[in-house]
Scaffold this active site. Structure first.
Site, PDB file in Angstrom:
ATOM      1  N   ARG A 114      68.886   5.934  28.593  1.00 31.91           N
ATOM      2  CA  ARG A 114      68.823   4.680  27.850  1.00 31.91           C
ATOM      3  C   ARG A 114      69.345   3.513  28.675  1.00 31.91           C
ATOM      4  NH1 ARG A 114      69.052   6.826  22.414  1.00 31.91           N
ATOM      5  NH2 ARG A 114      68.661   5.174  20.932  1.00 31.91           N
ATOM      6  N   ARG A 127      71.252  -2.377  17.376  1.00 37.92           N
ATOM      7  CA  ARG A 127      70.488  -1.389  18.155  1.00 37.92           C
ATOM      8  C   ARG A 127      69.345  -2.053  18.925  1.00 37.92           C
ATOM      9  NH1 ARG A 127      68.877   2.578  13.594  1.00 37.92           N
ATOM     10  NH2 ARG A 127      67.839   3.804  15.181  1.00 37.92           N
ATOM     11  N   ARG A 129      62.844   4.762   6.581  1.00 34.39           N
ATOM     12  CA  ARG A 129      63.081   6.153   7.036  1.00 34.39           C
ATOM     13  C   ARG A 129      64.084   6.866   6.124  1.00 34.39           C
ATOM     14  NH1 ARG A 129      64.678   7.383  13.051  1.00 34.39           N
ATOM     15  NH2 ARG A 129      66.257   5.795  12.682  1.00 34.39           N
ATOM     16  N   LYS A 145      59.648   7.892  18.205  1.00 37.53           N
ATOM     17  CA  LYS A 145      59.834   8.891  19.272  1.00 37.53           C
ATOM     18  C   LYS A 145      60.103  10.285  18.690  1.00 37.53           C
ATOM     19  CE  LYS A 145      63.330   6.699  21.020  1.00 37.53           C
ATOM     20  NZ  LYS A 145      63.419   5.562  20.090  1.00 37.53           N
ATOM     21  N   ARG A 182      69.920   7.081   7.235  1.00 40.78           N
ATOM     22  CA  ARG A 182      70.882   7.163   8.327  1.00 40.78           C
ATOM     23  C   ARG A 182      71.792   5.949   8.288  1.00 40.78           C
ATOM     24  NH1 ARG A 182      67.750   8.713  13.866  1.00 40.78           N
ATOM     25  NH2 ARG A 182      68.944   6.944  14.653  1.00 40.78           N
TER      26      ARG A 182
HETATM   27  P1  AP5 Z   1      61.294   8.097  14.123  1.00 38.71           P
HETATM   28  O1  AP5 Z   1      60.325   9.088  14.673  1.00 38.71           O
HETATM   29  O2  AP5 Z   1      62.504   8.613  13.405  1.00 38.71           O
HETATM   30  O3  AP5 Z   1      61.691   7.010  15.243  1.00 38.71           O
HETATM   31  P2  AP5 Z   1      62.580   7.123  16.544  1.00 38.71           P
HETATM   32  O4  AP5 Z   1      61.941   6.299  17.602  1.00 38.71           O
HETATM   33  O5  AP5 Z   1      62.890   8.549  16.859  1.00 38.71           O
HETATM   34  O6  AP5 Z   1      63.852   6.369  16.010  1.00 38.71           O
HETATM   35  P3  AP5 Z   1      65.382   6.662  16.168  1.00 38.71           P
HETATM   36  O7  AP5 Z   1      66.064   5.636  15.294  1.00 38.71           O
HETATM   37  O8  AP5 Z   1      65.730   8.089  15.921  1.00 38.71           O
HETATM   38  O9  AP5 Z   1      65.601   6.294  17.640  1.00 38.71           O
HETATM   39  P4  AP5 Z   1      66.891   5.858  18.248  1.00 38.71           P
HETATM   40  O10 AP5 Z   1      66.466   5.770  19.666  1.00 38.71           O
HETATM   41  O11 AP5 Z   1      67.547   4.651  17.704  1.00 38.71           O
HETATM   42  O12 AP5 Z   1      67.901   6.990  17.777  1.00 38.71           O
HETATM   43  P5  AP5 Z   1      68.679   8.113  18.539  1.00 38.71           P
HETATM   44  O13 AP5 Z   1      68.851   9.201  17.587  1.00 38.71           O
HETATM   45  O14 AP5 Z   1      68.097   8.382  19.883  1.00 38.71           O
HETATM   46  O15 AP5 Z   1      60.450   7.129  13.145  1.00 38.71           O
HETATM   47  C1  AP5 Z   1      61.088   6.094  12.406  1.00 38.71           C
HETATM   48  C2  AP5 Z   1      60.452   6.014  10.996  1.00 38.71           C
HETATM   49  O16 AP5 Z   1      59.083   5.633  11.115  1.00 38.71           O
HETATM   50  C3  AP5 Z   1      60.422   7.378  10.234  1.00 38.71           C
HETATM   51  O17 AP5 Z   1      60.648   7.137   8.876  1.00 38.71           O
HETATM   52  C4  AP5 Z   1      59.002   7.923  10.458  1.00 38.71           C
HETATM   53  O18 AP5 Z   1      58.567   8.757   9.394  1.00 38.71           O
HETATM   54  C5  AP5 Z   1      58.198   6.616  10.527  1.00 38.71           C
HETATM   55  N1  AP5 Z   1      57.051   6.716  11.419  1.00 38.71           N
HETATM   56  C6  AP5 Z   1      56.974   7.356  12.619  1.00 38.71           C
HETATM   57  N2  AP5 Z   1      55.749   7.214  13.161  1.00 38.71           N
HETATM   58  C7  AP5 Z   1      55.045   6.457  12.275  1.00 38.71           C
HETATM   59  C8  AP5 Z   1      53.699   5.952  12.264  1.00 38.71           C
HETATM   60  N3  AP5 Z   1      52.867   6.199  13.275  1.00 38.71           N
HETATM   61  N4  AP5 Z   1      53.307   5.187  11.223  1.00 38.71           N
HETATM   62  C9  AP5 Z   1      54.154   4.915  10.197  1.00 38.71           C
HETATM   63  N5  AP5 Z   1      55.421   5.377  10.135  1.00 38.71           N
HETATM   64  C10 AP5 Z   1      55.863   6.135  11.169  1.00 38.71           C
HETATM   65  O19 AP5 Z   1      70.075   7.386  18.827  1.00 38.71           O
HETATM   66  C11 AP5 Z   1      70.958   7.006  17.802  1.00 38.71           C
HETATM   67  C12 AP5 Z   1      72.240   6.459  18.415  1.00 38.71           C
HETATM   68  O20 AP5 Z   1      72.885   7.474  19.217  1.00 38.71           O
HETATM   69  C13 AP5 Z   1      72.087   5.274  19.375  1.00 38.71           C
HETATM   70  O21 AP5 Z   1      72.019   4.043  18.684  1.00 38.71           O
HETATM   71  C14 AP5 Z   1      73.372   5.412  20.210  1.00 38.71           C
HETATM   72  O22 AP5 Z   1      74.485   4.948  19.534  1.00 38.71           O
HETATM   73  C15 AP5 Z   1      73.517   6.920  20.363  1.00 38.71           C
HETATM   74  N6  AP5 Z   1      72.847   7.429  21.576  1.00 38.71           N
HETATM   75  C16 AP5 Z   1      71.891   8.420  21.602  1.00 38.71           C
HETATM   76  N7  AP5 Z   1      71.492   8.633  22.860  1.00 38.71           N
HETATM   77  C17 AP5 Z   1      72.204   7.778  23.653  1.00 38.71           C
HETATM   78  C18 AP5 Z   1      72.207   7.516  25.044  1.00 38.71           C
HETATM   79  N8  AP5 Z   1      71.400   8.182  25.885  1.00 38.71           N
HETATM   80  N9  AP5 Z   1      73.042   6.567  25.505  1.00 38.71           N
HETATM   81  C19 AP5 Z   1      73.875   5.880  24.681  1.00 38.71           C
HETATM   82  N10 AP5 Z   1      73.908   6.074  23.349  1.00 38.71           N
HETATM   83  C20 AP5 Z   1      73.075   7.015  22.835  1.00 38.71           C
END
Ligand code: AP5
Length: 271
Positions: A131, A214, A170, A54, A203
């Site tokens: 979420r 997660r 990542r 994402k 991370r």
């Molecule tokens: P990346 O683009 O980083 O993936 P992502 O989907 O953004 O993953 P995140 O881990 O950031 O999502 P998340 O939803 O867990 O984290 P968030 O920060 O929202 O890609 C991943 C890897 O793959 C990278 O290395 C990239 O280079 C590679 N890649 C990408 N596309 C590719 C492709 N096509 N081919 C090959 N490789 C590829 O949340 C973190 C934490 O915050 C949560 O766990 C929770 O504790 C808290 N939080 C945040 N928002 C909320 C909410 N609304 N409610 C409750 N808790 C929340």
């Protein structure tokens, strides 16, 4: 804080993406320069399991659509660097490290504080929010108050084994937060950010034990949003297979098809 805050003196990305200052600061902060909207201001939610890509797509879509990337995870990670976080924020950061969701109450009040970003003339890409169904209902209320509506929810889909591969490889820049992958998107020099020369780190919530938690949180709390948005036709499913550029083109084509269909419907209504 190990890793993430090392070498940080400012909120992440504020120099490279000044348009995100309002999102990071909240409260009375205002954009000096809203993102330029070329034609349409897109208002989108990015949905999908942790690690599906994402954030990577948000970065590419923002460049193409001129929108602002609003990530709740980024706001929490920036807050890790505060000297004296409030007890509620401390609890949230601990939950995040374990891979659990932060409480709905805290997340909703954090987004509410920043709700001016939802009516920004440049549009937005919400990443990581909502979420849960409670958060989705709160977002609908906020959008209604701001007098705007979602253009769609891009729902990225990929089998779990492929997602775990993406998460385990990542690496993120400890300074500017650029995202890499050890094999799919490697930096030119191992361990060093191409953009700012910062150190690349893993991370904390990408450790295997947090990844398991997660994924479970996604299955239990976030997957039901697929039905929530499908029932009123806001869901736009996108396969997250292939290179980031291929996925981007797929998403843009789906958005284009959606806006063409919407235009045709409104023309036939007014005829
Ligand atoms: P990346 O683009 O980083 O993936 P992502 O989907 O953004 O993953 P995140 O881990 O950031 O999502 P998340 O939803 O867990 O984290 P968030 O920060 O929202 O890609 C991943 C890897 O793959 C990278 O290395 C990239 O280079 C590679 N890649 C990408 N596309 C590719 C492709 N096509 N081919 C090959 N490789 C590829 O949340 C973190 C934490 O915050 C949560 O766990 C929770 O504790 C808290 N939080 C945040 N928002 C909320 C909410 N609304 N409610 C409750 N808790 C929340």
């Amino acid at each position: 804080m190990p890793g993430w805050c090392a070498g940080m003196v400012k909120e992440p990305l504020m120099d490279s993406q000044p348009d995100r200052a309002t999102w990071f600061q909240g409260g009375e902060a205002r954009c000096d320069k809203p993102p330029s909207a070329s034609g349409k201001a897109f208002r989108l939610v990015l949905l999908g399991p942790p690690g599906v890509g994402k954030g990577t797509q948000a970065e590419l879509l923002c460049k193409r659509l001129g929108t602002c990337h609003l990530s709740t995870g980024d706001v929490f990670r920036a807050a890790q660097c505060q000297n004296e976080p409030s007890p509620a924020l401390k609890a949230a950061l601990e939950a995040m490290r374990r891979g659990e969701l932060v409480s709905d109450g805290l997340v909703i009040s954090m987004v509410t504080e920043r709700s001016d970003c939802l009516s920004c003339g440049g549009g937005f890409l919400l990443d990581g929010f909502p979420r849960t169904v409670v958060q989705a209902e709160a977002l609908d209320e906020l959008l209604e108050k701001q007098g705007v509506r979602l253009d769609g929810v891009l729902s990225f889909e990929l089998p779990i084994e492929r997602i775990v591969e993406r998460l385990s490889g990542r690496r993120t820049c400890s300074q500017c937060k650029a995202v890499y992958h050890v094999t799919a998107r490697p930096p030119r020099q191992e361990g060093i950010c191409d953009i700012c020369g910062g150190r690349l780190v893993q991370r904390e919530d990408d450790r295997p034990e947090s990844v398991r938690v997660r994924m479970q949180a996604y299955e239990e709390s976030t997957r039901p949003l697929i039905d929530y948005y499908a029932k009123d036709n806001r869901l736009i499913p996108i396969s997250a297979d292939g290179t980031p550029e291929e996925i981007l083109e797929r998403a843009l084509a789906a958005l284009h098809a959606r806006s063409v269909t919407a235009e045709a419907a409104s023309t036939s209504r007014s005829a």
